[in-house]
Motif scaffolding. Sequence first.
Motif, mmCIF file in Angstrom:
data_model
loop_
_atom_site.group_PDB
_atom_site.id
_atom_site.type_symbol
_atom_site.label_atom_id
_atom_site.label_comp_id
_atom_site.label_asym_id
_atom_site.label_seq_id
_atom_site.Cartn_x
_atom_site.Cartn_y
_atom_site.Cartn_z
ATOM 1 N N LEU A 163 -16.942 7.552 52.528
ATOM 2 C CA LEU A 163 -16.260 8.795 52.172
ATOM 3 C C LEU A 163 -15.918 9.624 53.417
ATOM 4 O O LEU A 163 -14.859 10.248 53.483
ATOM 5 C CB LEU A 163 -17.130 9.610 51.215
ATOM 6 N N VAL A 164 -16.800 9.615 54.400
ATOM 7 C CA VAL A 164 -16.496 10.290 55.663
ATOM 8 C C VAL A 164 -15.303 9.616 56.330
ATOM 9 O O VAL A 164 -14.409 10.280 56.873
ATOM 10 C CB VAL A 164 -17.728 10.280 56.599
ATOM 11 N N LEU A 165 -15.271 8.284 56.282
ATOM 12 C CA LEU A 165 -14.139 7.541 56.848
ATOM 13 C C LEU A 165 -12.832 7.920 56.136
ATOM 14 O O LEU A 165 -11.785 8.067 56.776
ATOM 15 C CB LEU A 165 -14.392 6.039 56.730
ATOM 16 N N SER A 166 -12.881 8.099 54.815
ATOM 17 C CA SER A 166 -11.695 8.525 54.070
ATOM 18 C C SER A 166 -11.189 9.870 54.569
ATOM 19 O O SER A 166 -9.982 10.083 54.725
ATOM 20 C CB SER A 166 -12.018 8.621 52.569
ATOM 21 N N ALA A 167 -12.119 10.791 54.809
ATOM 22 C CA ALA A 167 -11.739 12.117 55.308
ATOM 23 C C ALA A 167 -11.073 12.022 56.670
ATOM 24 O O ALA A 167 -10.035 12.646 56.926
ATOM 25 C CB ALA A 167 -12.973 13.019 55.373
ATOM 26 N N VAL A 168 -11.662 11.221 57.557
ATOM 27 C CA VAL A 168 -11.117 11.064 58.912
ATOM 28 C C VAL A 168 -9.728 10.436 58.871
ATOM 29 O O VAL A 168 -8.800 10.877 59.560
ATOM 30 C CB VAL A 168 -12.078 10.218 59.778
ATOM 31 N N LEU A 169 -9.552 9.398 58.058
ATOM 32 C CA LEU A 169 -8.258 8.720 57.950
ATOM 33 C C LEU A 169 -7.177 9.656 57.393
ATOM 34 O O LEU A 169 -6.020 9.595 57.815
ATOM 35 C CB LEU A 169 -8.381 7.482 57.061
ATOM 36 N N THR A 170 -7.546 10.518 56.454
ATOM 37 C CA THR A 170 -6.581 11.473 55.912
ATOM 38 C C THR A 170 -6.101 12.428 56.998
ATOM 39 O O THR A 170 -4.909 12.735 57.099
ATOM 40 C CB THR A 170 -7.205 12.279 54.752
#
Length: 436
Positions: free
Chosen positions: A407-414
């Motif tokens: 989920l942290v990776l999703s935030a960073v990618l966004t």
Amino acid sequence: MEQELEKRTLRRITWRIVPFIMLLYFVAYIDRVNIGFASLTMKTDLGFTASMLGFGAGIFFWGYFLFEVPSNVVLHKVGARLWIARVMVTWGVISAAMALVKGPTSFYVIRFLLGAAEAGFFPGIILYLSYWFPAQHRAGVTAFFMAAAPISTALGSPVSAALLELDGIMGMHGWQWLFVLEAVPALVLGVVVFFYMTDRPEQATWLKDDERAWLVKTMNAENARKAGTSQHSLFSGLANPKVLALSLVYFGTSAGLYTLGIWAPQIIKQLGVSSMTVGLLNAVPPSISVVAMIWWSRRSDRSGERTWHVVLPCVAAAVGLAIATESTSMFGLIAALTLVNIGISCAKPPLWSMPTTFLSGAAAATGIATINSIGNLGGFFGPAMIGWIKDSTGSFSGGLYFVAGLLVLSAVLTLILSRTQRGATPTAKVATESGH
């Protein structure tokens, strides 16, 4: 006058379309995650380990992955009415067949077939909404549609727990009754879809003449504005880098969503409560998240901002999972799971408003399906990793931290997607204007 016509038309199509598709998704989500409750007794009856349950629950998404794009392409060609009806009847039959599971192999096969049968439903509805609602209203409408997932958990949890109590009736296990009875609504609604849905605004005889004319004109104008910058071809929807980036963002949110759907009952059960108590407690977090989801999505529509309306909920969900790993009290665990539910529920509608800002036509059909099919593989890796780590360590903690990391990776990618597209897409533009 024009403004009044717009409000009247949007109100009419909202009441005609949104409650019905919410009902469809309500049923779809129950059939997708009822394995979480069935496993409370099924694992003992069939001798399943946590790894077997996690793998079998997640293999659903490989069927989804393989058939999602072809299914959405067919829907774009033949229309939602016929194709959604086909999808629902097929998955209803296969969902009921889960009652025939005898061991790991049959479990894996039927779950895979269920994913293949249901492929195309969710992205098909997202595509369908893009035919009927202008872009500036889409996140709010999508939120109402997607609210069916937490609502189905809230209402379905105690119902599923009650169905487990039918154990022994007519020689069937409680989990077998659960699969059979919860498949019936999909079969019935599949028939209703065929007679109720309308494929395109031009065919909407239930709209007044001026309402239909306004809607057709508005949607045609929106498509024309995108004509110079949007991508329309089948291949462009598959190969677009922004589509692939959003697929990875959705991967993390799906891992979180299906971790909750499949493992939350088992995590709550660890505290030594009955199956019925698990059902009641598991209904609390999604009930709260529905309100937050609708408010957050309307806020996103009003501001026109999408990026931070995805980033902040993803971070909140990751924090909730981290807290859940350390929770030893019932109150602490339910509070943590509530934060996870709110974060994941709030992230998804703004995220789904992004693809149709740069895709239309066949590219929108394939692009949306690509995001959903690749992204939903998170629904395999999240639950499967949790099951494997649970068997290896005896604890859910490592698996929950793994999903929090996604989920942290999703935030960073966004954030990266927004920065790289700043000034080039509507998504990036609104991020800049909001001052983020």
